[in-house]
Design a protein around this motif. Structure first.
Motif, PDB file in Angstrom:
ATOM      1  N   UNK A 156       8.386  10.947  10.931  1.00 53.39           N
ATOM      2  CA  UNK A 156       7.593   9.785  10.566  1.00 53.39           C
ATOM      3  C   UNK A 156       6.427  10.196   9.665  1.00 53.39           C
ATOM      4  N   UNK A 157       6.055   9.289   8.783  1.00 50.22           N
ATOM      5  CA  UNK A 157       5.002   9.587   7.821  1.00 50.22           C
ATOM      6  C   UNK A 157       3.641   9.072   8.285  1.00 50.22           C
ATOM      7  N   UNK A 158       3.543   8.672   9.538  1.00 52.57           N
ATOM      8  CA  UNK A 158       2.260   8.181  10.048  1.00 52.57           C
ATOM      9  C   UNK A 158       1.604   9.201  10.960  1.00 52.57           C
ATOM     10  N   UNK A 159       1.925  10.476  10.779  1.00 55.50           N
ATOM     11  CA  UNK A 159       1.338  11.539  11.600  1.00 55.50           C
ATOM     12  C   UNK A 159      -0.036  11.930  11.071  1.00 55.50           C
ATOM     13  N   UNK A 160      -0.918  10.948  10.898  1.00 51.90           N
ATOM     14  CA  UNK A 160      -2.197  11.223  10.246  1.00 51.90           C
ATOM     15  C   UNK A 160      -3.403  11.003  11.149  1.00 51.90           C
ATOM     16  N   UNK A 161      -3.171  10.614  12.402  1.00 49.51           N
ATOM     17  CA  UNK A 161      -4.294  10.394  13.297  1.00 49.51           C
ATOM     18  C   UNK A 161      -5.097   9.156  12.984  1.00 49.51           C
ATOM     19  N   UNK A 162      -4.468   8.184  12.310  1.00 43.24           N
ATOM     20  CA  UNK A 162      -5.135   6.935  11.966  1.00 43.24           C
ATOM     21  C   UNK A 162      -4.606   5.785  12.815  1.00 43.24           C
ATOM     22  N   UNK A 163      -5.488   4.839  13.112  1.00 42.46           N
ATOM     23  CA  UNK A 163      -5.083   3.639  13.804  1.00 42.46           C
ATOM     24  C   UNK A 163      -4.703   2.550  12.828  1.00 42.46           C
ATOM     25  N   UNK A 164      -4.202   1.442  13.357  1.00 47.80           N
ATOM     26  CA  UNK A 164      -3.835   0.298  12.534  1.00 47.80           C
ATOM     27  C   UNK A 164      -5.084  -0.457  12.122  1.00 47.80           C
ATOM     28  N   UNK A 165      -5.198  -0.723  10.821  1.00 47.22           N
ATOM     29  CA  UNK A 165      -6.383  -1.415  10.319  1.00 47.22           C
ATOM     30  C   UNK A 165      -6.407  -2.856  10.805  1.00 47.22           C
ATOM     31  N   UNK A 166      -7.555  -3.325  11.276  1.00 54.90           N
ATOM     32  CA  UNK A 166      -7.663  -4.734  11.695  1.00 54.90           C
ATOM     33  C   UNK A 166      -7.434  -5.666  10.510  1.00 54.90           C
ATOM     34  N   UNK A 167      -6.923  -6.830  10.795  1.00 56.95           N
ATOM     35  CA  UNK A 167      -6.695  -7.820   9.747  1.00 56.95           C
ATOM     36  C   UNK A 167      -8.023  -8.435   9.305  1.00 56.95           C
ATOM     37  N   UNK A 168      -8.023  -8.929   8.068  1.00 55.51           N
ATOM     38  CA  UNK A 168      -9.154  -9.709   7.595  1.00 55.51           C
ATOM     39  C   UNK A 168     -10.272  -8.929   6.946  1.00 55.51           C
ATOM     40  N   UNK A 169     -10.134  -7.599   6.792  1.00 57.46           N
ATOM     41  CA  UNK A 169     -11.195  -6.831   6.133  1.00 57.46           C
ATOM     42  C   UNK A 169     -11.031  -6.989   4.622  1.00 57.46           C
ATOM     43  N   UNK A 170     -12.039  -7.518   3.930  1.00 57.47           N
ATOM     44  CA  UNK A 170     -11.897  -7.758   2.485  1.00 57.47           C
ATOM     45  C   UNK A 170     -11.828  -6.441   1.707  1.00 57.47           C
ATOM     46  N   UNK A 171     -10.972  -6.435   0.675  1.00 54.11           N
ATOM     47  CA  UNK A 171     -10.804  -5.251  -0.161  1.00 54.11           C
ATOM     48  C   UNK A 171     -10.901  -5.659  -1.635  1.00 54.11           C
ATOM     49  N   UNK A 172     -11.319  -4.744  -2.467  1.00 56.12           N
ATOM     50  CA  UNK A 172     -11.361  -4.981  -3.902  1.00 56.12           C
ATOM     51  C   UNK A 172      -9.939  -5.047  -4.461  1.00 56.12           C
ATOM     52  N   UNK A 173      -9.713  -5.811  -5.532  1.00 53.27           N
ATOM     53  CA  UNK A 173      -8.399  -5.783  -6.184  1.00 53.27           C
ATOM     54  C   UNK A 173      -8.101  -4.374  -6.708  1.00 53.27           C
ATOM     55  N   UNK A 174      -6.862  -3.933  -6.558  1.00 53.39           N
ATOM     56  CA  UNK A 174      -6.475  -2.598  -7.021  1.00 53.39           C
ATOM     57  C   UNK A 174      -6.128  -2.650  -8.503  1.00 53.39           C
ATOM     58  N   UNK A 175      -6.687  -1.719  -9.260  1.00 53.86           N
ATOM     59  CA  UNK A 175      -6.423  -1.652 -10.703  1.00 53.86           C
ATOM     60  C   UNK A 175      -6.259  -0.198 -11.112  1.00 53.86           C
ATOM     61  N   UNK A 176      -5.578   0.003 -12.235  1.00 52.40           N
ATOM     62  CA  UNK A 176      -5.393   1.342 -12.784  1.00 52.40           C
ATOM     63  C   UNK A 176      -5.868   1.402 -14.221  1.00 52.40           C
ATOM     64  N   UNK A 177      -6.143   2.611 -14.716  1.00 53.41           N
ATOM     65  CA  UNK A 177      -6.616   2.777 -16.088  1.00 53.41           C
ATOM     66  C   UNK A 177      -6.397   4.218 -16.541  1.00 53.41           C
ATOM     67  N   UNK A 178      -6.424   4.405 -17.848  1.00 57.28           N
ATOM     68  CA  UNK A 178      -6.519   5.737 -18.431  1.00 57.28           C
ATOM     69  C   UNK A 178      -7.955   5.918 -18.882  1.00 57.28           C
ATOM     70  N   UNK A 179      -8.600   6.937 -18.340  1.00 57.56           N
ATOM     71  CA  UNK A 179     -10.022   7.173 -18.586  1.00 57.56           C
ATOM     72  C   UNK A 179     -10.194   8.413 -19.457  1.00 57.56           C
ATOM     73  N   UNK A 180     -10.995   8.284 -20.509  1.00 59.06           N
ATOM     74  CA  UNK A 180     -11.412   9.441 -21.308  1.00 59.06           C
ATOM     75  C   UNK A 180     -12.808   9.840 -20.836  1.00 59.06           C
TER      76      UNK A 180
END
Length: 683
Positions: free
Chosen positions: A440-464
């Motif tokens: 399994x790939x969840x062998x990281x010692x992390x719990x399940x994140x609670x629902x409803x926590x606001x997050x920023x929109x994910x974006x990508x870019x090429x940065x110089x």
């Protein structure tokens, strides 16, 4: 797929049309033939080419010279290399191809038959990320832990070294690194199994082990291999060795000829959560560090740790560019790295001391890096104390993933694919009862994140990025969010980058202006390369990258109709790709199949742990693996079990999950059916 982009078309509106210079036949001896012999392009890991036959003022004349299509199954997430007019790449499970780029003809192919011998290690490796050439041989690592040397002209096996213990959870996904008469390799696996990281150097001719450097200490009762491990052990607490510790060096190396050193970029802790592996705290050396060792002996020289006591999967396994910069009026030999944590580091190569570090993306885990100590000034909330979840930026994907950066000494800029993406970190329900779960790939010692926590929109870019002033020069938004296309740069004022959306772009290195674009008809995730044959400059790129996660319908790649190909370009190229024939099948269903909500819930959890990494979150594939909601295989209990449990398709890159019970297999079938029906209803 990028719509409306003509093959080889100059971007509309470019003023460069007035500056086009007609390209005649290749000029003999104008430039000395140059190769691209390793993952970093050269020993300094800059991915910079001094070639300038293809330039900003004539790139509009760039055309396709040849294309080579291949089909070996699995995920191809590799970068090509070139030597003496031959391009080499390791497709899917390290199946090595040697191709004449002038004609697109296969010269030879070597299959290490990973599927026949590999076990769970196939699940995390996704094949080989790259290769290396030296002294008449090409080198490649395999998922099952072998380092292989092949005759570059014939493809005949020269030697094979087993660098890991069979079944220990380690795998090789990174590119070997060649220097002097040696070749080095690391390994991954710290997210899956309780393992301890190390790097091994082998003799290029014989395959005999020369030295090995462990990146974290082992069980003190068994003694330490050297003084460095004894020193590192003082920064750990509890019984860390029972968890392996991690620190896997699965990706990046650099060789410094000036100081005769190898620089090793090390990975996260195993498990991620320090409260489990080292409950009394501590820096946990050499996790998330750059470690300098003597190239001849592997003896420790110095280290710089980017994240002491790491607890977030903040790897430092990223490109380490070696160059000279003038800093405050003084020429310095420096190492540049932009690891996952969002800070760009300039480090003195002689001493390992920090010169400067500035954040290159939005981040909220640290106020900055203390110039005197080199340590981060952490936000206490980033440790998610007392079970309190924390929405942290960057997240575990990092501000910079495996997509390679490049440095151009003429512009003085680094070209860095970046992501603005966070993650909620929280402890599991019980820190004391953490155990590794097979496969399994969840062998990281992390719990399940609670629902409803606001997050920023994910974006990508090429940065110089300017590493002297530690400031942004320009940025270009990109369609890639996770593991976007790697970069290369040239003396012709060019930056080269492929994208998972299917476009291969060339930008002006000084301004970021897009000069040229090509529709590859397939995603590209690893860096292009450039080289010369008989004085003519060529550019090659593999359009065969992996795409993880949901994509808009118009950008979806169907695994079965997707072409994997090597593309080669030069000024005046006249080749053309055949018409596309993408035929995404309909969602599959069996109305007679009754779904049990409890089994669907079990299947959802199992899919997230075992399947989503390739087949996509919530069973929505991006093309890296078959779209299971549309596949007929899950409709048959017998066929599905043969594939999942017995390894029927292991030769095509589908790992075997022999530990999965019949109950879990049926739960997965029902979950996939539930997801297919939801998609049908949505339509």
């Amino acid at each position: 797929m990028i719509k409306g982009v003509r093959q080889g078309a100059l971007v509309a509106g470019s003023a460069l049309l007035i500056a086009i210079v007609a390209q005649a036949a290749p000029v003999k001896n104008r430039i000395q033939d140059q190769d691209w012999f390793g993952y970093g392009g050269n020993q300094d890991d800059t991915r910079y080419s001094p070639l300038d036959q293809i330039r900003q003022d004539n790139v509009a004349q760039l055309g396709l010279v040849s294309h080579f299509d291949f089909d070996v199954g699995g995920i191809t997430n590799t970068a090509p290399i070139e030597h003496d007019g031959i391009v080499y790449f390791a497709a899917s499970q390290a199946i090595v191809h040697a191709v004449n780029p002038l004609t697109g003809k296969l010269l030879w192919k070597y299959d290490p038959e990973v599927g026949a011998v590999a076990g769970p290690e196939m699940r995390g490796a996704w094949g080989s990320r790259g290769m290396a050439y030296a002294n008449g041989r090409v080198f490649v690592g395999t998922s099952d832990g072998r380092l292989i040397a092949l005759d570059a002209k014939t493809g005949k096996l020269a030697w094979s070294a087993q660098t890991t213990d069979k079944g220990d959870g380690r795998f090789i996904s990174g590119a070997p690194w060649v220097f002097k008469d040696k070749v080095i390799i690391g390994h991954g696996g710290g997210d899956v199994a309780p393992i301890r990281g190390y790097v091994t150097a082998y003799d290029q001719k014989t395959g005999k082990q020369v030295w090995r450097f462990y990146t974290v200490p082992g069980d003190p009762a068994k003694g330490f291999e050297n003084e460095a491990m004894a020193m590192a052990a003082k920064t750990w607490t509890g019984e860390w060795w029972k968890f392996g510790g991690g620190g896997n060096d699965w990706n990046a190396f650099s060789y410094d000829a000036k100081y005769n050193r190898i620089y090793i970029g090390t990975g996260n802790g195993t498990p991620w959560n320090r409260k489990i592996r080292s409950p009394g705290g501590g820096d946990n050396l050499f996790l998330c560090s750059i470690v300098a060792v003597d190239a001849d002996t592997g003896k420790y020289v110095w280290h710089y740790q980017v994240n002491p006591g790491e607890s977030w999967d903040y790897n430092a396994t990223h490109d380490m560019v070696l160059t000279d910069l003038v800093v405050e009026g003084k020429k310095r030999s420096v190492l540049l790295q932009a690891p996952k944590n969002g800070f760009f580091y300039v480090i003195d190569r002689e001493t390992g001391k920090l010169i400067s570090a500035v954040s290159y993306v939005y981040q909220n885990w640290a106020k900055g890096i203390d110039q005197a100590t080199g340590r981060p000034i952490e936000n206490p909330e980033a440790r998610y104390p007392d079970g309190k979840p924390f929405a942290m930026y960057p997240g575990s994907h990092g501000a910079h993933g495996t997509a390679t950066m490049a440095f151009n000494p003429k512009t003085g800029l680094v070209y860095l694919p970046i992501m603005d993406m966070g993650r909620v970190y929280v402890d599991p329900p019980s820190l004391e009862n953490f155990t590794f779960r097979d496969g399994e790939r969840s062998n990281n010692g992390q719990g399940k994140a609670p629902a409803g926590i606001p997050m920023r929109p994910s974006v990508g870019a090429l940065l110089a990025w300017n590493p002297v002033t530690q400031t942004e020069a320009w940025r270009v938004p990109t369609p890639d969010l996770v593991d976007g296309g790697g970069t290369a740069t040239t003396a012709g004022n060019l930056v080269l980058q492929g994208h998972q959306a299917g476009n291969f772009d060339i930008l002006a290195a000084d301004t970021g202006k897009r000069l040229w674009s090509f529709d590859m008809q397939a995603p590209g995730s690893n860096q292009p390369i450039t080289y010369t044959i008989h004085g003519r400059q060529y550019i090659s790129i593999l359009a065969a990258g992996r795409v993880i996660g949901p994509r808009p319908v118009e950008q979806q790649w169907d695994y079965h109709s997707l072409k994997s190909r090597l593309l080669t370009f030069a000024l005046g190229g006249k080749d053309r790709l055949p018409p596309t024939n993408f035929a995404i099948p309909p969602f599959a269903d069996d109305p007679a199949m009754k779904l049990d909500p409890a089994r669907v819930a079990l299947g959802k959890a199992s899919f997230a742990d075992r399947c989503a990494a390739c087949h996509g979150p919530a069973a929505v594939s991006g093309g890296a693996a078959p779209e299971l909601r549309r596949s007929q295989i899950p409709l048959s209990a017998e066929t599905f079990r043969a594939v999942l449990h017995d390894g029927l398709l292991s030769s095509r890159g589908m790992p075997r999950f022999g530990e999965v019970s019949d109950e879990e297999i049926e739960a997965l079938r029902e979950y996939i059916r539930d997801r297919a029906r939801a998609a049908i209803d949505h339509k």
